[in-house]
Design a protein around this motif. Structure first.
Motif, mmCIF file in Angstrom:
data_model
loop_
_atom_site.group_PDB
_atom_site.id
_atom_site.type_symbol
_atom_site.label_atom_id
_atom_site.label_comp_id
_atom_site.label_asym_id
_atom_site.label_seq_id
_atom_site.Cartn_x
_atom_site.Cartn_y
_atom_site.Cartn_z
ATOM 1 N N MET A 1 -48.503 24.878 -5.093
ATOM 2 C CA MET A 1 -47.255 24.307 -5.622
ATOM 3 C C MET A 1 -46.044 25.030 -5.027
ATOM 4 O O MET A 1 -46.080 26.230 -4.802
ATOM 5 N N PRO A 2 -45.025 24.327 -4.788
ATOM 6 C CA PRO A 2 -43.824 24.979 -4.270
ATOM 7 C C PRO A 2 -43.225 25.904 -5.330
ATOM 8 O O PRO A 2 -43.447 25.701 -6.519
ATOM 9 N N GLN A 3 -42.497 26.877 -4.833
ATOM 10 C CA GLN A 3 -41.810 27.757 -5.781
ATOM 11 C C GLN A 3 -40.707 26.965 -6.468
ATOM 12 O O GLN A 3 -40.141 26.048 -5.898
ATOM 13 N N LYS A 4 -40.454 27.379 -7.655
ATOM 14 C CA LYS A 4 -39.434 26.672 -8.422
ATOM 15 C C LYS A 4 -38.056 27.219 -8.068
ATOM 16 O O LYS A 4 -37.847 28.422 -8.020
ATOM 17 N N ALA A 5 -37.167 26.331 -7.797
ATOM 18 C CA ALA A 5 -35.808 26.770 -7.477
ATOM 19 C C ALA A 5 -35.147 27.374 -8.708
ATOM 20 O O ALA A 5 -35.446 26.996 -9.835
ATOM 21 N N ALA A 6 -34.275 28.303 -8.461
ATOM 22 C CA ALA A 6 -33.715 29.060 -9.572
ATOM 23 C C ALA A 6 -32.734 28.250 -10.422
ATOM 24 O O ALA A 6 -32.734 28.340 -11.631
ATOM 25 N N HIS A 7 -31.931 27.490 -9.761
ATOM 26 C CA HIS A 7 -30.884 26.806 -10.508
ATOM 27 C C HIS A 7 -31.137 25.315 -10.507
ATOM 28 O O HIS A 7 -31.143 24.681 -9.476
ATOM 29 N N ARG A 8 -31.345 24.751 -11.653
ATOM 30 C CA ARG A 8 -31.636 23.333 -11.726
ATOM 31 C C ARG A 8 -30.401 22.434 -11.598
ATOM 32 O O ARG A 8 -30.381 21.562 -10.750
ATOM 33 N N ARG A 309 -33.631 30.786 6.831
ATOM 34 C CA ARG A 309 -32.494 29.925 6.500
ATOM 35 C C ARG A 309 -32.243 29.879 5.003
ATOM 36 O O ARG A 309 -31.336 29.197 4.521
ATOM 37 N N ARG A 310 -33.049 30.600 4.242
ATOM 38 C CA ARG A 310 -32.894 30.561 2.775
ATOM 39 C C ARG A 310 -31.685 31.361 2.340
ATOM 40 O O ARG A 310 -31.446 32.457 2.827
ATOM 41 N N SER A 311 -30.955 30.815 1.376
ATOM 42 C CA SER A 311 -29.727 31.465 0.925
ATOM 43 C C SER A 311 -29.933 32.242 -0.360
ATOM 44 O O SER A 311 -30.584 31.746 -1.282
ATOM 45 N N ILE A 365 -37.003 36.187 -1.305
ATOM 46 C CA ILE A 365 -36.471 35.963 0.038
ATOM 47 C C ILE A 365 -36.302 37.319 0.716
ATOM 48 O O ILE A 365 -35.644 38.210 0.177
#
Lengths: 382, 129
Positions: A1-8, A309-311, A365
């Motif tokens: 599963m992809p990691q969950k982004a921090a801010h929805r 490229r991840r911020s 990251i």
């Protein structure tokens, strides 16, 4: 599963999100121009502001390559009349102002008695005993209160924020463009200003900005500002840029953003802004800062870039040697170096070149500490 | 706002194009416009099984990071590695070269939980942009 982004929540949907704030937001005199340019608008510091026109990346790149103009009418301006000593202005502003020449301006801050930053600002010396203070939009009222509380009876403060607008013209071609709008200002040196004719109105042009490029800030009355904006954009070399690009550009230079990188809980020593303080004079907050120097800083400013490229994002954790050790205050993608860039605080100073991890929850990251600015050899002093 | 007919849409602004038992998934024009310049895409691994409306990918734009949810349940057959190297494809061509994953659909009836183009158009216009 992809990691969950921090801010929805990501999408600001006009008319749906922030309904309560939307109803009380202020408009700049240029709103109709932004609408006709199909800008994406969003609330910022109590104002509805253009975030982007063509796109944040395109606008960021174009500013460093050519020239853009920004609507910065939301920022605040105070005129203070009075001798810097007798008025107490010298005590209120943390940096040195006694040796500031007429026609020169300087980046500085106002602090509370604990050494926390009430605001960062620019001081313009208009005459020996006349000053213009340019402050952040969100802090106008509290700044004004602070000045009024500490200014002596010898001083007079006038808040002209509602009657004056400002456009930032930024980029290596900005001087060329200025010739047609304010020819009297083309000879300005870095951090100087002139009161000059701007399309038939006498007002201030300063050689300042927040992008790290050669640039000018043009002040004009709210009645005149639209004509200035239109004249600038009538030159096809000039493109409009929004607050999105402005935020990337300032972060690429390592400049702090008030309310995010610095606030009343932050001391300028922690934020790496010591060179803007004048410890040879007395100023509000000095005592606390001297004490901080003695006991050591609790936090230290760190700059870093990601190895992808991840911020990084505001409030991500900084992990050093496997331990949570700090917090990201600003992060973005840099279109110029094509990786994530950010700044934050760590309890101990980190050497340049140290591998760290930034992230939130399961998101990790890889990054490396570095020096600022992230983008070098800009046109700022050309 | 570009909303092609023949696709199914979610309230989270993903689309799925159904071709037999294979669904191609991406984000809508509304979503790419709202996100702004896409700078990074984290794709799922092929072979994993996803459930309808659960996390499928992560997309970062200059301003924010956001989750992309799968419009249908099934096994990931293929991912679009082109968007890893050129995330801007999602802005430029979100329904074509900017697709994210192909999924072997487990249950076609799940499309009952999705909107067709007309319903999605009405939904997205109701959001004000």
């Amino acid at each position: 599963m992809p990691q969950k982004a921090a801010h929805r929540p990501i999408l600001f949907r006009p008319g749906v999100d922030n309904m309560e704030t939307v109803t009380t937001l202020k408009n700049t005199p240029l709103l109709s121009e932004h609408v006709s340019l199909a800008a994406k608008m969003a609330p910022f510091a109590g104002w509805i502001m253009p975030i982007q026109y063509e796109g944040i990346i395109a606008e960021t790149l174009y500013t460093r390559r050519a020239v853009t103009c920004f609507d910065i009418c939301h920022m605040g301006e105070f005129i203070i009349r009075g001798d810097h000593k007798r008025s107490n202005l010298d005590k209120i502003v943390s940096g040195r102002i006694d040796n500031l020449g007429v026609g020169c301006c300087r980046y500085s801050s106002i602090l509370n008695e604990y050494g926390g930053v009430i605001d960062d600002l620019i001081v313009y010396r208009k005459a020996i005993d006349e000053w213009m203070i340019v402050v952040n939009a969100a802090t106008i009222e509290k700044d004004k209160k602070h000045f009024l509380k500490h200014l002596s009876g010898d001083a007079d403060l006038k808040d002209i924020s509602d009657t004056i607008g400002k456009i930032d013209l930024q980029g290596p071609l900005s001087r060329e463009i200025l010739k047609t709008v304010a020819p009297g200002a083309v000879g300005l040196n870095y951090y100087t200003f002139i009161e000059t004719d701007i399309l038939g109105e006498k007002n201030i042009v300063s050689r300042t900005g927040y992008t790290g490029e050669l640039g000018f800030e043009l002040y004009a009355s709210v009645d005149k500002i639209k004509a200035v904006w239109k004249k600038l954009l009538s030159d096809k070399r000039v493109k409009p840029a929004g607050l999105g690009a402005r935020d990337v550009l300032r972060l690429e230079m390592g400049y702090s953003l008030y309310g995010q990188d610095i606030d009343e809980e932050t001391s300028p020593l922690e934020a790496g802004l010591e060179k803007f303080l004048d410890f040879s004079k007395d100023f509000i907050g000095k005592k606390a800062l001297v004490e901080q120097k003695k006991t050591g800083l609790k936090r230290n400013r760190v700059f870093f870039k990601t190895l992808s490229r991840r911020s990084p994002r505001h409030n991500y954790k900084i992990i050093t040697n496997g331990k949570e050790s700090g917090i990201v205050t600003s992060g973005s993608f840099s279109p110029h170096i094509e990786c994530g860039i950010g700044m934050g605080f760590t309890p101990s100073p980190l050497p340049i070149g140290q591998n760290i991890v930034v992230g939130d929850g399961t998101l990790k990251i890889e990054a490396v500490t570095c020096d600022k600015p992230f983008v070098k050899n800009t046109s700022i002093k050309k | 706002m570009n909303i092609p007919n023949g696709l199914f849409y979610t309230k989270e602004h993903e689309w799925v194009k159904i071709d037999g038992d294979i669904g191609t998934v991406g984000i809508t024009d509304y979503a790419q416009h709202a996100l702004g310049d896409v700078t990074f895409v984290e794709l799922p691994k092929t072979g994993i099984v996803v459930k309808q409306f659960q996390g499928l990918a992560t997309i970062e734009s200059v301003k924010a990071a956001s989750d992309i949810f799968s419009p249908v349940s099934g096994k990931i057959l293929e991912v679009n590695s082109k968007v890893e190297n050129t995330p801007a494809l999602i802005n430029q061509t979100c329904y074509q070269d900017g697709w994210i994953a192909k999924i072997k659909i487990k249950d076609r009836s799940e499309t009952n939980n999705l909107m067709d183009a007309a319903a999605y158009k009405k939904f997205a216009e109701g959001l004000g942009e």
